[in-house]
Design an enzyme around this catalytic site. Structure first.
Site, short mmCIF file in Angstrom:
data_model
loop_
_atom_site.label_atom_id
_atom_site.label_comp_id
_atom_site.label_asym_id
_atom_site.label_seq_id
_atom_site.Cartn_x
_atom_site.Cartn_y
_atom_site.Cartn_z
N HIS A 1 -28.91 6.16 -33.08
CA HIS A 1 -27.70 5.53 -33.61
C HIS A 1 -26.76 6.58 -34.22
O HIS A 1 -25.54 6.53 -34.04
CB HIS A 1 -28.04 4.53 -34.71
CG HIS A 1 -28.88 3.37 -34.29
ND1 HIS A 1 -30.19 3.22 -34.71
CD2 HIS A 1 -28.62 2.30 -33.51
CE1 HIS A 1 -30.68 2.09 -34.21
NE2 HIS A 1 -29.75 1.52 -33.47
N GLY B 1 -25.05 3.68 -26.37
CA GLY B 1 -26.11 4.59 -25.93
C GLY B 1 -26.54 4.32 -24.50
O GLY B 1 -26.64 3.16 -24.08
N GLN C 1 -26.74 -2.62 -20.34
CA GLN C 1 -25.77 -3.07 -21.35
C GLN C 1 -24.46 -2.29 -21.22
O GLN C 1 -23.37 -2.85 -21.36
CB GLN C 1 -26.37 -2.89 -22.74
CG GLN C 1 -25.39 -3.07 -23.88
CD GLN C 1 -26.07 -3.05 -25.22
OE1 GLN C 1 -26.75 -4.00 -25.59
NE2 GLN C 1 -25.90 -1.97 -25.97
N MET D 1 -36.03 7.22 -28.82
CA MET D 1 -36.00 6.58 -30.15
C MET D 1 -35.57 5.13 -30.01
O MET D 1 -34.69 4.80 -29.21
CB MET D 1 -35.03 7.32 -31.06
CG MET D 1 -35.59 8.65 -31.46
SD MET D 1 -34.66 9.33 -32.83
CE MET D 1 -35.48 10.89 -32.98
P1 AMP Z 1 -29.27 -1.30 -31.24
O1 AMP Z 1 -29.21 -1.19 -32.72
O2 AMP Z 1 -30.65 -1.20 -30.68
O3 AMP Z 1 -28.51 -2.50 -30.72
O4 AMP Z 1 -28.52 -0.04 -30.68
C1 AMP Z 1 -27.18 0.24 -31.05
C2 AMP Z 1 -26.64 1.32 -30.18
O5 AMP Z 1 -27.43 2.50 -30.30
C3 AMP Z 1 -26.67 0.92 -28.68
O6 AMP Z 1 -25.47 1.36 -28.06
C4 AMP Z 1 -27.88 1.66 -28.19
O7 AMP Z 1 -27.83 1.96 -26.80
C5 AMP Z 1 -27.82 2.93 -29.02
N1 AMP Z 1 -29.14 3.56 -29.06
C6 AMP Z 1 -30.33 2.98 -29.31
N2 AMP Z 1 -31.34 3.87 -29.20
C7 AMP Z 1 -30.78 5.06 -28.84
C8 AMP Z 1 -31.29 6.36 -28.57
N3 AMP Z 1 -32.59 6.64 -28.63
N4 AMP Z 1 -30.40 7.33 -28.24
C9 AMP Z 1 -29.06 7.08 -28.17
N5 AMP Z 1 -28.52 5.86 -28.43
C10 AMP Z 1 -29.37 4.85 -28.76
#
Ligand code: AMP
Length: 295
Positions: free
Chosen positions: A34, A144, A150, A181
């Protein structure tokens, strides 16, 4: 850093923001993945807005909505340290009051892969992202690669509904042993944590085959699958070999870059991972351009 949780406060705070506004939507339990999005937004934009909202409409009834990890104080400390300007932390009732009845559906790219395993998931994602774009009116929004389908859904949404903003895609941030992660990694016990490295190892095996000249989608898929199947604690949902622009499943070799994506349950959580092939395309610039097509 200002933290608001009502629509009225958010609109009022947004009206005062100057210059380029970058948005990072999250579900909280923030980790270095994040923060890579937050840091990119901080570099590119004058103002950074982060949203923290565990969006109920993207969870199916049998999923982990109630158990999803939450740690708002720790999240706010990380965002403050990263120089974020505004954080929006609404309640479900604020985003979906009792008479709520409007949903956004992105048709083609929502089908298959995660869409097939999580009915209604991308309808929930497209709806909340539309609402967050309308509320925060960003110039750029950061997502991400980790959630590759998505990305394609959001890019289609931005194109089709004419949102005036740039979508920026950041590569997957990994632990030292290669595990992508994820907020859900906290559910893994030590044995499962070791087994979870099979996801990235299977991507690496397919990438090595690709580098050695293999182009046939089914043989690339089988190469990845063999590594996952060799790990007794990993229960595979799917291994997909798709066109990285259209996300259509490949049945024959293609000139276009490939999105190799897979999910497996290890213990409680369903874990996701993916990479573009050729592997050299897993950079911000290439991902932003290729994955899910141009905005
Ligand atoms: P989430 O809180 O899981 O909805 O993720 C929020 C954002 O962070 C989304 O755009 C995810 O794709 C991105 N994200 C989650 N895990 C990672 C990661 N390991 N590396 C880069 N971006 C991430």
């Amino acid at each position: 850093m200002r933290v608001v949780d009502t629509i009225a406060e958010l609109r009022q705070a947004r009206a005062q923001l100057q210059g380029l506004v970058g948005l990072v939507p999250t579900m909280g339990a923030l980790h270095a993945g994040h923060m890579s999005l937050v840091n990119a937004a901080r570099e590119d934009c004058d103002t950074v807005v982060v949203t923290i909202f565990v969006n109920p409409t993207q969870f199916a009834p049998n999923e982990d909505l109630d158990a999803y990890p939450r740690d708002l104080p720790a999240d706010l400390a990380k965002l403050e340290a990263a120089g974020v300007d505004l954080v929006f932390t609404p309640t479900p009732e604020t985003m979906y009051p009792s008479n709520y009845q409007t949903f956004v559906e992105v048709e083609k790219v929502s089908q298959g892969k995660e869409g097939a395993h999580r009915p209604g998931h991308f309808r929930g994602v497209a709806t909340i992202v539309t609402k967050l774009f309308n509320l925060t009116q960003p110039d750029a929004a950061y997502f991400g690669q980790k959630d590759a389908q998505q990305v394609a859904v959001i890019k289609a949404l931005v194109r089709d509904l004419n949102f005036p903003l740039d979508i920026v895609i950041l590569p997957i941030v990994r632990e030292a042993d290669g595990l992508a992660m994820s907020s859900r990694n906290v559910y893994l016990n030590p044995n499962e944590r070791r087994a979870a490295t099979a996801l990235n190892r299977s991507l690496q095996a397919a990438a090595a085959a690709y580098d050695a000249g293999e182009r046939h989608p089914e043989r690339l898929r089988q190469t990845a699958l063999a590594v996952l199947n060799a790990e007794p604690l990993a229960h595979v949902d799917y291994v997909s070999v798709a066109d990285a622009v259209t996300l259509e499943e490949l049945t024959a070799p293609s000139e276009n870059p490939i999105l190799l994506s897979l999910t497996a349950r290890v213990g409680l959580p369903r874990l996701l991972d993916n990479c573009l092939l050729p592997y050299s395309l897993n950079t911000r610039e290439a991902l932003t351009r290729i994955l899910g097509g141009e905005v």
